[in-house]
Each structure stands twice: as C-alpha cells, then as structure tokens.
Write a protein that holds these residues in place. Structure first.
Motif, PDB file in Angstrom:
ATOM      1  N   HIS A 110     -10.439   0.961  -1.496  1.00 56.38           N
ATOM      2  CA  HIS A 110     -10.293   2.300  -0.926  1.00 56.38           C
ATOM      3  C   HIS A 110     -11.277   3.227  -1.650  1.00 56.38           C
ATOM      4  O   HIS A 110     -11.365   3.175  -2.883  1.00 56.38           O
ATOM      5  N   LYS A 164      -0.752   4.302   0.422  1.00 54.92           N
ATOM      6  CA  LYS A 164      -1.663   5.345   0.892  1.00 54.92           C
ATOM      7  C   LYS A 164      -1.221   5.990   2.200  1.00 54.92           C
ATOM      8  O   LYS A 164      -1.546   7.128   2.472  1.00 54.92           O
ATOM      9  N   CYS A 204       0.826  -1.188   0.000  1.00 55.35           N
ATOM     10  CA  CYS A 204       0.000   0.000   0.000  1.00 55.35           C
ATOM     11  C   CYS A 204       0.871   1.253   0.000  1.00 55.35           C
ATOM     12  O   CYS A 204       1.863   1.317   0.720  1.00 55.35           O
ATOM     13  N   CYS A 226      -1.876   3.269  10.237  1.00 56.40           N
ATOM     14  CA  CYS A 226      -1.777   1.913   9.706  1.00 56.40           C
ATOM     15  C   CYS A 226      -0.348   1.438   9.445  1.00 56.40           C
ATOM     16  O   CYS A 226       0.480   2.172   8.896  1.00 56.40           O
ATOM     17  N   CYS A 244      -2.154   5.814   5.450  1.00 58.33           N
ATOM     18  CA  CYS A 244      -3.068   6.313   6.475  1.00 58.33           C
ATOM     19  C   CYS A 244      -2.244   6.386   7.764  1.00 58.33           C
ATOM     20  O   CYS A 244      -1.444   5.474   8.028  1.00 58.33           O
TER      21      CYS A 244
HETATM   22 FE1  SF4 Z   1      -3.238   1.424   3.116  1.00 54.95          FE
HETATM   23 FE2  SF4 Z   1      -4.726   3.037   4.640  1.00 54.95          FE
HETATM   24 FE3  SF4 Z   1      -5.655   0.649   3.961  1.00 54.95          FE
HETATM   25 FE4  SF4 Z   1      -3.637   0.838   5.694  1.00 54.95          FE
HETATM   26  S1  SF4 Z   1      -5.774   1.517   5.987  1.00 54.95           S
HETATM   27  S2  SF4 Z   1      -3.770  -0.560   3.975  1.00 54.95           S
HETATM   28  S3  SF4 Z   1      -2.535   2.617   4.839  1.00 54.95           S
HETATM   29  S4  SF4 Z   1      -5.214   2.375   2.603  1.00 54.95           S
END
Ligand code: SF4
Ligand code: SAM
Length: 451
Positions: A245, A169, A167, A174, A171
């Motif tokens: 997502h 992203k 990932c 996470c 967050c």
């Molecule tokens: Fe990726 Fe956010 Fe999902 Fe964790 S919660 S896997 S950082 S998109």
C-alpha cells in the motif's frame, strides 16, 4: 508388518482462483492433506477430493464458483455411477463470505472452509465421510491457521511465502477486510524458519505475500528488518514482495531498494486512480501527489526500478475528467505492467451503495482506452531491454525443444535456447526480442546481476 497402516492413496485436485495469496494457500492445503495419502492431480476427473479455492474480489470471480459447482455435480454423479466417492470442498474468500448460502444452495458440496481454517481440513473431510456434524468451518483466526500448519514442502525454485493476512484499510470498494479479517502479521521467527526450509529445498527466489505486505509488523521486527534477515539466508538469491500500500512505503523501505542487493528492481504498488476526488471517495488515504513523490524517491534509490500497479475504472462518481487524470498519471509514471479492472460493486461495501454508479458501457470504453495505453507501455518497457544482458533465474524448460524458461530481475518471462540450463541457476541472457508478455534471448558467458 508395521502397526501403522499407510493411508490409502487418493488423488487431490485444487482449482485456484484470484490472487497469489490463494496460490500460497493451495500449496499449504496440499501440505495439510499429504499425510492423509492425497497426491496432487492436474485434472478433476480422477480426483477423490476436489477443492475450489475461490476469489470474492469481483462479481465475475464469484459467479464462476457457482457455475463450477454445477460442473462438479455432474462429475460427482458420473464417478458415483462407477462406484467412486468424490468429496467437493469450497475454500477461499467466497467460502468465507457466502458459506451459509453455498451450504443451502449446493447439497453436492461436502464442506466449506474459510481461508483461516485450512488446518481443519483433515477433521472436516473425516466428518464429511461420516456425514456428521457441520459442513462449514469459517470461524478461525490467521494466527490459529499459521500455528497449526505442517512443515512447508517446496515446489520449484521460486516460492510464495505469506507473512501477513487481512486488512484494516477499508477501501470503500473492497471486500478483503470482510473476507480475510483484521490485519495479522506472523512472528518474524516463524517467517524466517519457513524461508530457511524453502532455501534448504532449493528455492532461490522468495516472494513475500500479504494483502498489505509492507504494513508487516510481526513480533521481532519491521518489514525492512524482515527483508534484511531473509537477505542473509544463503541460497536465497532474489526477494520480492506484494501487494504494497502506498501509505506504508516508509523511508527505510524505500532506502532498502537501493541498498539490498537481493531485493529485485520491481515493485507492484497499486494506485487505483489518478483523480484525488476519486481516491478520497475510495478511502485510499493517499492522493496523486503522494504517489508521485513515492515513485520519485524509489527511482532515486534504485534508478532502474520497474513499476506495476492496479487501476480501477468506473468507480461511482468517476467523471470523464477523473478518468483523464488516471490516464495522465499513467502517462507520467510509465508502468512496466499493470492490472486494470472495471469497478465491480460488492455487497456490503460502502461504494456499492454510493450515488453515481457508472454505466457498464462507459466502464467498458474507459477500460479499453486505459488498457491500450498500459499495453503500449508494457511493450515499450519490454522492447527497451533488447540488447541488454539480464540475469535470468531458470525456472523450467520452454515450450520448444532445447529451450529454457526463466524470469528477469524485472519479473519478465524470458525464453532462450539452452540445453544445459538447470532450474535454480541464474544465467546471463542477452535479450534479442520482445513482445508484450515475454522476452527472447541468447545465453552469454559472463554473469552480472542487472545494474
Ligand atoms: Fe485493504 Fe484497500 Fe487493499 Fe482492499 S484494496 S486489501 S481494503 S488496502
Ligand atoms: N491490498 C491491495 C491494495 O491495497 O491495492 C490489493 C488487494 S485486491 C486483492 C487487488 C486489486 O483488486 C485491488 O488493488 C483493486 O484494484 C482490485 N479490486 C478490489 N476490489 C475491487 C472492486 N470492487 N472492483 C474492481 N476491482 C477491485
């Protein structure tokens, strides 16, 4: 006599924690170990090799690993007294994140293998037996793993298929970007070959998996292209995907929910919070309005789509009014099911160092209020099916004699009396009862996939 010696028969026990991607990985570990003579066992007692496939997402999940290692130590000593060897392997995200620490803290652990190194298991087990070389393998990429894994062996009529890992992203709460690494999508041709192999072995339902499955961009096509191509495989009757997502729910994908007959009317789309302030602090890249808009467009494309989500309570800085905004969003959308968690600070993630960490007692109280609402919605959704005829994919026998078990298009567990139902059949079932977690039904004669 053949020159090739058959491997000694050995027993393998894998304990799987956490998400569906770990369930898939455990199956793939079985595939890797089968040629070495390992057959699965459902308990550790008689296992020559015990694998803990671990989860690092919340603190509780991680703690379990260390207590389980303690239990396995006793088990290993007991077997040693009987003259038997037991190899203990720690796999999964805790192995990736805390491999060095496990090696230092737990001498009874023979090997530690990260999620991208499962193809290395035979070599690691041989090294462990010789007591030579590194006990830790964590430095590989998802591509190396997928390229090296052997042919897939199906288990049942419904299968997971990992198409994307990692990932980008980030967050702020996470650990996934740190444990599973950068986003990688498998080439479409490889995914289709695995899907066809599953269909040839009788699989009727395929759930495509990825940490951000709808961000798939493998060589050969987009995620919508991949869904269409899998839809053309004869034998595959149902397609699902998770976890998505919100920012990756593009127009083509939303439209497909109304156009692809094999795509099931159920979507797991995590929102995490209903408060824009908190969503921003979480670095979610969407707000409540965008999420609501996506849901409205999905419902316009597929009227009966059932929705599921993930929610976190007690993220740093969450005030009562932020939590109320989450309750409002849940009330407004109405979820068929949901996973809800107390925020758990994870080492190395930005949120763990944020000001305004919320008291455990407040988190507990909010989780209770949220779950009361979610459980009521889940029950109401299940009860709304009473009187309908749903197409149920038969997955096995029920607990009572003569009872069959299966899944509705909305992923509900359904039990119904039927001596003849065979695994993999899709049968029409009239729903006559509902509880929070399952439906009860009666088989009817004519078949229709749910409208
Ligand atoms: Fe990726 Fe956010 Fe999902 Fe964790 S919660 S896997 S950082 S998109
Ligand atoms: N990629 C998915 C997404 O974007 O929503 C989910 C990945 S994660 C494996 C599954 C869920 O665990 C998340 O949706 C989130 O609700 C929860 N989660 C992740 N980190 C958490 C943390 N530190 N504390 C509590 N819950 C967490």
């Amino acid at each position: 006599m053949s020159e090739h010696k058959r491997p000694e028969p050995k027993r393998l026990f894998i304990e799987t924690y956490g998400c569906q991607m770990n369930v898939y990985d455990s199956e793939r570990m079985r595939d890797v170990l089968r040629p070495l003579g390992y057959t699965p066992s459902d308990k550790p007692d008689d296992a020559d090799l015990v694998v803990l496939n671990t989860c690092h997402i919340r603190e509780k999940a991680t703690e379990k690993v260390y207590s389980e290692i303690g239990r396995l130590r006793a088990h290993k000593e007991r077997r040693a007294a009987e003259g038997k060897t037991t190899t203990i392997a720690i796999a999964g995200c805790v192995a990736q994140a805390e491999g060095e620490e496990i090696i230092a803290r737990a001498p009874e652990v023979d090997l530690v293998v990260g999620p991208q190194a499962y193809h290395k298991l035979p070599e690691l087990i041989a090294r462990a037996a010789r007591k030579t070389g590194e006990r830790l393998a964590a430095d590989f990429t998802a591509q190396e793993k997928f390229d090296a894994l052997p042919a897939r062996v199906a288990d049942g009529v419904s299968a997971f298929l990992s198409i994307q890992e990692g990932c980008d992203k980030f967050c702020t709460f996470c650990v996934v970007p740190y444990t599973r690494g950068a986003e990688y999508s498998r080439p479409m041709a490889d995914v289709l070959a695995e899907a066809r192999a599953l269909a040839d072995q009788g699989v009727r339902e395929i759930t495509l998996l990825g940490q951000n499955v709808n961000a798939y961009h493998g060589e050969g096509g987009s995620f919508a292209d991949l869904l269409n191509a899998i839809g053309e495989i004869a034998g595959v009757a149902r397609i699902r995907y998770m976890t998505s997502h919100p920012v990756e729910m593009d127009d083509a994908l939303i439209a497909l929910h109304g156009a692809a007959p094999k795509l099931m009317p159920y979507l797991h789309l995590p929102v995490q919070s209903g408060s824009d302030r908190i969503l921003k602090a979480m670095n979610r890249k969407h707000d409540g309005a965008l999420y609501r808009d996506i849901i409205a467009r999905l419902r316009a494309a597929r009227r009966d789509i059932a929705l599921s989500t993930d929610l976190i309570v007690g993220f740093p800085g969450e005030r009562e009014q932020d939590f109320e905004a989450t309750l409002d969003l849940v009330r407004e959308i109405g979820f068929a099911s949901a996973y809800s968690f107390k925020y758990s600070p994870r080492p190395g993630t930005p949120a763990a160092a944020m000001m305004g960490q919320v008291d455990e007692a407040v988190k507990n109280e909010r989780l209770q209020r949220l779950q009361a609402l979610l459980f009521a919605q889940q029950l109401a959704f299940n009860q709304s099916q009473i009187g309908r005829v749903l197409d149920v994919l038969v997955t096995g026998r029920g607990r009572r004699p003569g009872q069959a078990h299966g899944r509705s298009p909305y992923l509900q567990s359904v039990h119904f009396a039927d001596e003849r139902a065979r695994d993999g059949e899709i049968v029409p079932v009239r729903i006559v009862g509902a509880s929070q977690n399952s439906l009860a039904g009666e088989r009817v004669m004519a078949a229709t996939e749910a409208a």
